[in-house]
Enzyme design. Sequence first.
Site, PDB file in Angstrom:
ATOM      1  N   SER A  15      36.912  60.670 107.120  1.00  0.00           N
ATOM      2  CA  SER A  15      37.419  60.317 108.443  1.00  0.00           C
ATOM      3  C   SER A  15      36.574  60.943 109.548  1.00  0.00           C
ATOM      4  CB  SER A  15      38.888  60.725 108.555  1.00  0.00           C
ATOM      5  OG  SER A  15      39.445  60.300 109.769  1.00  0.00           O
ATOM      6  N   HIS A  16      37.180  61.868 110.316  1.00  0.00           N
ATOM      7  CA  HIS A  16      36.503  62.473 111.465  1.00  0.00           C
ATOM      8  C   HIS A  16      35.842  63.806 111.128  1.00  0.00           C
ATOM      9  CE1 HIS A  16      40.531  64.203 111.247  1.00  0.00           C
ATOM     10  NE2 HIS A  16      39.991  65.294 111.767  1.00  0.00           N
ATOM     11  N   HIS A  62      47.378  56.656 115.231  1.00  0.00           N
ATOM     12  CA  HIS A  62      47.556  55.825 114.043  1.00  0.00           C
ATOM     13  C   HIS A  62      48.643  54.797 114.386  1.00  0.00           C
ATOM     14  CE1 HIS A  62      45.120  57.668 110.894  1.00  0.00           C
ATOM     15  NE2 HIS A  62      45.458  58.853 111.373  1.00  0.00           N
ATOM     16  N   ASP A  96      36.081  56.670 110.119  1.00  0.00           N
ATOM     17  CA  ASP A  96      36.406  55.573 109.206  1.00  0.00           C
ATOM     18  C   ASP A  96      37.102  54.424 109.916  1.00  0.00           C
ATOM     19  OD1 ASP A  96      38.680  57.174 109.584  1.00  0.00           O
ATOM     20  OD2 ASP A  96      39.488  56.752 107.600  1.00  0.00           O
ATOM     21  N   LYS A 118      40.901  58.407 100.163  1.00  0.00           N
ATOM     22  CA  LYS A 118      42.234  57.952 100.541  1.00  0.00           C
ATOM     23  C   LYS A 118      42.653  56.919  99.500  1.00  0.00           C
ATOM     24  CE  LYS A 118      41.726  58.783 105.506  1.00  0.00           C
ATOM     25  NZ  LYS A 118      41.792  58.200 106.883  1.00  0.00           N
ATOM     26  N   ASP A 164      39.897  53.845 111.373  1.00  0.00           N
ATOM     27  CA  ASP A 164      41.295  53.451 111.253  1.00  0.00           C
ATOM     28  C   ASP A 164      42.113  53.899 112.460  1.00  0.00           C
ATOM     29  OD1 ASP A 164      41.251  56.164 110.656  1.00  0.00           O
ATOM     30  OD2 ASP A 164      42.642  56.025 108.963  1.00  0.00           O
ATOM     31  N   ARG A 165      41.519  54.761 113.300  1.00  0.00           N
ATOM     32  CA  ARG A 165      42.183  55.166 114.542  1.00  0.00           C
ATOM     33  C   ARG A 165      41.374  54.671 115.737  1.00  0.00           C
ATOM     34  NH1 ARG A 165      42.928  61.189 115.125  1.00  0.00           N
ATOM     35  NH2 ARG A 165      40.986  61.354 113.940  1.00  0.00           N
ATOM     36  N   ASP A 191      37.360  56.539 115.278  1.00  0.00           N
ATOM     37  CA  ASP A 191      36.969  57.701 114.502  1.00  0.00           C
ATOM     38  C   ASP A 191      36.036  57.257 113.373  1.00  0.00           C
ATOM     39  OD1 ASP A 191      38.834  56.450 112.866  1.00  0.00           O
ATOM     40  OD2 ASP A 191      39.873  58.291 112.303  1.00  0.00           O
ATOM     41  N   ARG A 212      40.013  65.796 100.122  1.00  0.00           N
ATOM     42  CA  ARG A 212      38.989  66.024 101.135  1.00  0.00           C
ATOM     43  C   ARG A 212      38.383  67.412 100.970  1.00  0.00           C
ATOM     44  NH1 ARG A 212      40.203  64.014 107.198  1.00  0.00           N
ATOM     45  NH2 ARG A 212      41.233  62.441 105.903  1.00  0.00           N
TER      46      ARG A 212
END
Length: 455
Positions: A99-100, A332, A246, A109, A248-249, A244, A15
């Site tokens: 992500s965020h 998560h 992407d 990832k 995933d959360r 978020d 990242r």
Amino acid sequence: MVADLSQLVKAYDVRGVVPDQWDEALAELFGAAFVQVTGADAIVIGHDMRPSSPGLAGAFARGATARGADVTLIGLCSTDQLYYASGALDLPGAMFTASHNPARYNGIKLCRAGAAPVGQDTGLSEIRTLVERWSEHGAPAPAVTTPGTVTERDTLADYAAHLRKLVDVSSGRPLKVVVDAGNGMGGHTVPTVFDGLPLDLVPMYFELDGTFPNHEANPLDPKNLVDLQARVIAEGADLGLAFDGDADRCFVVDERGEGVSPSAITALVAARELARNGGTGIVIHNLITSWSVPEVVRENGGTPVRTRVGHSFIKAEMAEHGAIFGGEHSAHYYFRDFWNADTGMLAALHVLAALSSQEGPLSGLVDRFDRYAGSGEINSTVADQADRLAAVRKAYGSREDVTLDELDGLTATSADWWFNLRPSNTEPLLRLNVEARDGGTMAAVRDEVLTLVRA
């Protein structure tokens, strides 16, 4: 010139700022290194809605095919949709997302076949070494004479079907739900996953826009939940969901517009997963989740296992113990039936199913799982992490009513409270979480520890 990857390759992913810290040329090297380290002859690649994501994903694919790997491109997707593809197709995967993080960031990832994590101890450090070497000397000619192929595949409908097979929301009472996608990938996945369910969906910021024009796609920061909280109240909705960037959360807001603790969601989902598995099973939780999580797990016949913070640790424990579910304070949520990977969408479906199966409001449903007073995570910038940790350890180590452990940072536990103090891996921060049986005790312990940390 050798690339400096020290600030780019993190503990669990890649990242950094594009193009300052990395670009498509470096992404191509990562693709080649990923194939060499994993030995994969085929991989799957997905990406989020950031402006730089398609180009970076394409460059990664070029590096992978040059090493002989066939590439399946699934295009725009959430991170858990990429994990689905990795699991269902039994292929290593790469998801391009930050992500965020703000718009100028991007990242990768990585996972092995079956969505198994790739972190510093499971291949990421070897990938970094190769990329650094190749950026200086050039990548050696691949051993293969025929490059891999590239095909495109849409996995969104199959991903949605898999989730809906695991949780039945169709038979409950109708619910009105506000969803804030934050201009992230939830705007892509939610319409398909929720299609045909007895849900009155009120969408917020579903337009895919990697510049995040409305607010950062980081629901962990309370200021990014304000719009959702107000809309839930204005609509008279049963609940709100915030994803978020992407997707995933997933964070949950009750009918009063108040945030629901991820620990309460972990406990609720744990109880449901245990019921699905005949009242037995192992549930993983990190050491910052509430006391209520292991309590609820035991009350429902399960066995709680406490572990360090971080998805690679949780996934490793899930695999080692054959756990049915795992949860973290950061929202998560990990499921055995999702290849031990994290999916906020599946957790959201559990919340919807639980709420729709009874007549009361969400606040009443989660109240039984939210038993203690918590501080949330408090960050302090310090000049010397080790020195401040040592000061706190000394202050509490001599107390007969306190036990210490150092599974992850420093955890101090008494009869009526606990706290954990952890150093950040990437910033000069100490992160404090405190929980107690009542708010007054929590505040007193919080303030006492912060005084030591910030001295």
